[in-house]
Each structure stands twice: as structure tokens, then as C-alpha cells.
Design a protein around this motif. Structure first.
Motif, PDB file in Angstrom:
ATOM      1  N   LEU A 201       0.830  -1.200   0.000  1.00  0.00           N
ATOM      2  CA  LEU A 201       0.000   0.000   0.000  1.00  0.00           C
ATOM      3  C   LEU A 201       0.867   1.255   0.000  1.00  0.00           C
ATOM      4  O   LEU A 201       0.562   2.231  -0.705  1.00  0.00           O
ATOM      5  N   ALA A 202       1.960   1.229   0.746  1.00  0.00           N
ATOM      6  CA  ALA A 202       2.859   2.381   0.787  1.00  0.00           C
ATOM      7  C   ALA A 202       3.527   2.602  -0.563  1.00  0.00           C
ATOM      8  O   ALA A 202       3.686   3.751  -1.013  1.00  0.00           O
ATOM      9  N   ALA A 203       3.919   1.519  -1.240  1.00  0.00           N
ATOM     10  CA  ALA A 203       4.580   1.650  -2.540  1.00  0.00           C
ATOM     11  C   ALA A 203       3.631   2.241  -3.583  1.00  0.00           C
ATOM     12  O   ALA A 203       4.002   3.155  -4.335  1.00  0.00           O
ATOM     13  N   VAL A 204       2.404   1.720  -3.627  1.00  0.00           N
ATOM     14  CA  VAL A 204       1.428   2.234  -4.592  1.00  0.00           C
ATOM     15  C   VAL A 204       1.084   3.686  -4.275  1.00  0.00           C
ATOM     16  O   VAL A 204       1.006   4.533  -5.178  1.00  0.00           O
ATOM     17  N   SER A 205       0.887   3.992  -3.004  1.00  0.00           N
ATOM     18  CA  SER A 205       0.535   5.354  -2.604  1.00  0.00           C
ATOM     19  C   SER A 205       1.663   6.332  -2.905  1.00  0.00           C
ATOM     20  O   SER A 205       1.410   7.476  -3.317  1.00  0.00           O
ATOM     21  N   THR A 206       2.892   5.897  -2.717  1.00  0.00           N
ATOM     22  CA  THR A 206       4.045   6.757  -3.025  1.00  0.00           C
ATOM     23  C   THR A 206       4.073   7.121  -4.501  1.00  0.00           C
ATOM     24  O   THR A 206       4.274   8.295  -4.871  1.00  0.00           O
ATOM     25  N   ALA A 207       3.876   6.128  -5.359  1.00  0.00           N
ATOM     26  CA  ALA A 207       3.883   6.385  -6.796  1.00  0.00           C
ATOM     27  C   ALA A 207       2.737   7.312  -7.197  1.00  0.00           C
ATOM     28  O   ALA A 207       2.924   8.240  -7.995  1.00  0.00           O
ATOM     29  N   VAL A 208       1.556   7.089  -6.642  1.00  0.00           N
ATOM     30  CA  VAL A 208       0.392   7.913  -6.990  1.00  0.00           C
ATOM     31  C   VAL A 208       0.558   9.336  -6.488  1.00  0.00           C
ATOM     32  O   VAL A 208       0.264  10.307  -7.204  1.00  0.00           O
ATOM     33  N   LEU A 209       1.033   9.510  -5.260  1.00  0.00           N
ATOM     34  CA  LEU A 209       1.223  10.853  -4.721  1.00  0.00           C
ATOM     35  C   LEU A 209       2.244  11.634  -5.537  1.00  0.00           C
ATOM     36  O   LEU A 209       2.043  12.814  -5.846  1.00  0.00           O
ATOM     37  N   SER A 210       3.339  10.970  -5.902  1.00  0.00           N
ATOM     38  CA  SER A 210       4.337  11.621  -6.742  1.00  0.00           C
ATOM     39  C   SER A 210       3.750  12.018  -8.092  1.00  0.00           C
ATOM     40  O   SER A 210       3.999  13.118  -8.601  1.00  0.00           O
ATOM     41  N   ALA A 211       2.941  11.136  -8.682  1.00  0.00           N
ATOM     42  CA  ALA A 211       2.327  11.425  -9.977  1.00  0.00           C
ATOM     43  C   ALA A 211       1.330  12.572  -9.874  1.00  0.00           C
ATOM     44  O   ALA A 211       1.256  13.429 -10.771  1.00  0.00           O
TER      45      ALA A 211
END
Length: 348
Positions: A201-211
Motif C-alpha cells: 500500500l505504501a509503494a502504490v501510494s508513493t507512486a500515486v502521490l508523486s504522480a
């Protein structure tokens, strides 16, 4: 009192702490809950002391599980907190998250510099259609980034954490000390998997927040035109993005279960990680062969990009629901394999 300088067998009350403990006990442990390692620092460990520690651990575990359910929950949460601390303090894992955050930035810059902002859109569906919409709306950069990352980089990131969870502890020699602590094998396994799921969840959220941040800086913000042609508000688009994050995290959690099962079969962490990556690559190759189209619905990788159903009006919950069922099936099967192997494993 006699002392021992070699491995000392330790047997739990329920058979879930069977293993051996080296006589010269280290001052600490690299795994979650390693602070409860048996032994005394600076010399040989009396055999009676080792047996006493094991009996005390069994007694505390029995009291927590049978007599105080709330205490057992608190103990599980403490163990999970220790596991998460180990995961998110490890430089390797932080570097992986940094790479996941950098990819959307690079993708956004490439689309901005070489495509320009023309408000155009792509026709049809799939990854190309999502990429074609990025220059017209900032929110689509998050969808595009996930459609790229879910192919390989996110699976590798999850494999690094889940594949190392048990095999890394066993290879470092800290797993046996974790089993002496009042954790229990089934409880320890659930903590390992829960830690991997949180990382997913942290990995997916990190990518989405950066995007999202990159998209807001580079592209227009406003109503979102979906792949089906309907237009929704930007707030509605953000809510749909939340559904995508949960869906992709569920897909990565299924992969984490597979990687964890492999991790229980070996004491070499890099072997478990490599085996998981090889399985992902093999599945992607099988998915790309038209003659094997009948096999695709059973491949885990086939459903990772099923989140494009969120970009339609109404939302294609049917396709996404089938994807979630496949994820659940993989978790159930892989979890059963991991439990059967880990609870009967002879840790030396």
C-alpha cells in the motif's frame, strides 16, 4: 551447573517453537521482536537457562492467547510495529520507494517536453489511451504511472520485501530467536504478511502521490474526461483514483503472498526474490502470446491493469470484481503453502 557451547534444542509447548539456539547468544536480533532473544551476553548459556526461557515463552504465549484475548491483540500489534519499523528503516526499501516516486516525475517530464499540452485524448481503452489523456488532465498522470509501474517495477519492489521476510531472517540466523520469543509461528507469519501488505500500500501510494504532484505542476487541472467519454469532476476523479490505489495494492498483496510462500522454502533471500521476479516475467511472457489467450484469466499479472474499469461510466465493477477474486484465490493458496511450510519447518 553444566554449560553448552553448541546448538541447544528448544521445543515449544504447541510444537510451534521447535528449533535450536546457539549457545553464545548475540546481544540483539535483526528481525521483528529480536529483542527477546534467549541467552546471556558474553559467555556460554546454561542449558537450564535456555530451557527456562523456552518454558517462560510458552507460558506467556499460552496466557496471552487463552486467558487475555485483548493482550494477544496488543502483542500482535507490537510485533507488527517492530516488523514495520524494520521494513521502513532499511535503506534498501527506502531506495525502492524513492525510485517508485521518481518514475512518475520522469514520465510527466517526458510527456510535457515531447508531447506538449494540447488537451488531446486517446481513443479506445488500455494503457495507450491512458497515456494519451495525460497532457489534457493532471489526474491521468497517476493512472498512466501505475499502468507503467505495475508491469515490472512495483512487482520487483514487493518481491524485495516479501521475499526477504522469512528467508532473510533464516539466513541471518535471527529466525530461531524470534521463535523462542512469545510470538508463535502462525502469529509471526501473519505479522510478516501484514508487514508486506502495508509496504504494498505504501509503494502504490508513493507512486500515486508523486504522480499527482507532478501532474498538478505540469498539466491542466479540471473536470476529467473518462475513457468512456463521460466527464466527471476533479473530486470524483480523485475518489476514483483512491479505488485504483486499493485495487493495485490488492494485486500486489497477492504477489506478496506468493513471494512469502517462496520465502518459507529457502534460507537464501536473494533466491526467493529472484524466483518471484522470474515468475512475474514468465507470466508476462505467457500473457503476451495470443495462442495462450485461454490461459490469461488464470494469470495474476493479467488482472493488475484491470483498474481501467474505474475510468468508465459507470465503473466496470464486474471486471474489477473478477480481478479481486483472482487476487483472493492466489492469497489463499499461497498463504496455505506458506503456513504449512512455516509451521512444520525445522529451524536450525
Amino acid at each position: 551447573m553444566s554449560t553448552v557451547s553448541g546448538p541447544v534444542p528448544v521445543t515449544g509447548a504447541a510444537g510451534d517453537a521447535t528449533g535450536t539456539v546457539d549457545a553464545p547468544a548475540p546481544g540483539g536480533s535483526g528481525g521483528a521482536g529480536g529483542e527477546a532473544a534467549a541467552g546471556t551476553a558474553g559467555g556460554a548459556v546454561p542449558a537450564a537457562s535456555v530451557a527456562s526461557v523456552a518454558r517462560a515463552a510458552d507460558a506467556r504465549r499460552t496466557a496471552a492467547d487463552a486467558g487475555r484475548p485483548a493482550g494477544a491483540v496488543r502483542a500482535w500489534l507490537r510485533l507488527l510495529g517492530s516488523e514495520l519499523g524494520m521494513i521502513f528503516r532499511r535503506p534498501r526499501n527506502l531506495a525502492v520507494l524513492a525510485v517508485l516516486a521518481a518514475v512518475p516525475v520522469l514520465l510527466g517530464l517526458a510527456l510535457r517536453l515531447f508531447t506538449g499540452v494540447d488537451g488531446g485524448g486517446g481513443a479506445g481503452g488500455g494503457e495507450l489511451a491512458i497515456l494519451g489523456r495525460v497532457t489534457g488532465n493532471a489526474l491521468f498522470l497517476a493512472f498512466a504511472a501505475l499502468s507503467v509501474l505495475v508491469q515490472f517495477m512495483l512487482p520487483v519492489a514487493v518481491s524485495v520485501v516479501a521475499g526477504d521476510s522469512v528467508a532473510g531472517e533464516a539466513g541471518a540466523g535471527t529466525l530461531r530467536y524470534l521463535l523462542v520469543a512469545p510470538a508463535g509461528r502462525a502469529r509471526l507469519l501473519t505479522v510478516k504478511y501484514a508487514g508486506a501488505v502495508v509496504f504494498c500500500l505504501a509503494a502504490v501510494s508513493t507512486a500515486v502521490l508523486s504522480a499527482l504532484l507532478t501532474g498538478l505542476a505540469l498539466f491542466p487541472v479540471g473536470p476529467v474526461t473518462l475513457l468512456s467519454g463521460a466527464t466527471v469532476s476533479f473530486t470524483d476523479g480523485l475518489l476514483r483514483m483512491g479505488l485504483v490505489v486499493l485495487y493495485v495494492a490488492a494485486g500486489m498483496a497477492a504477489l506478496a503472498a506468493v513471494s512469502l510462500a517462496i520465502s518459507t522454502l529457502t534460507e537464501v533471500a536473494i533466491g526467493a526474490i529472484a524466483a518471484t521476479v522470474v515468475l512475474v516475467v514468465a507470466a508476462q511472457v505467457l500473457r503476451a502470446i495470443p495462442q495462450l489467450a485461454a490461459l490469461q484469466p488464470y494469470l495474476l499479472t493479467h488482472w493488475w491493469t484491470g483498474f481501467d474499469g474505474v475510468l468508465r461510466d459507470p465503473v466496470a465493477f464486474g471486471d474489477m470484481g473478477r480481478g479481486l477474486l483472482v487476487f483472493a484465490a492466489y492469497i489463499a493458496v499461497a498463504g496455505s503453502v506458506a503456513w504449512a511450510r512455516f509451521t512444520g519447518r525445522d529451524v536450525t
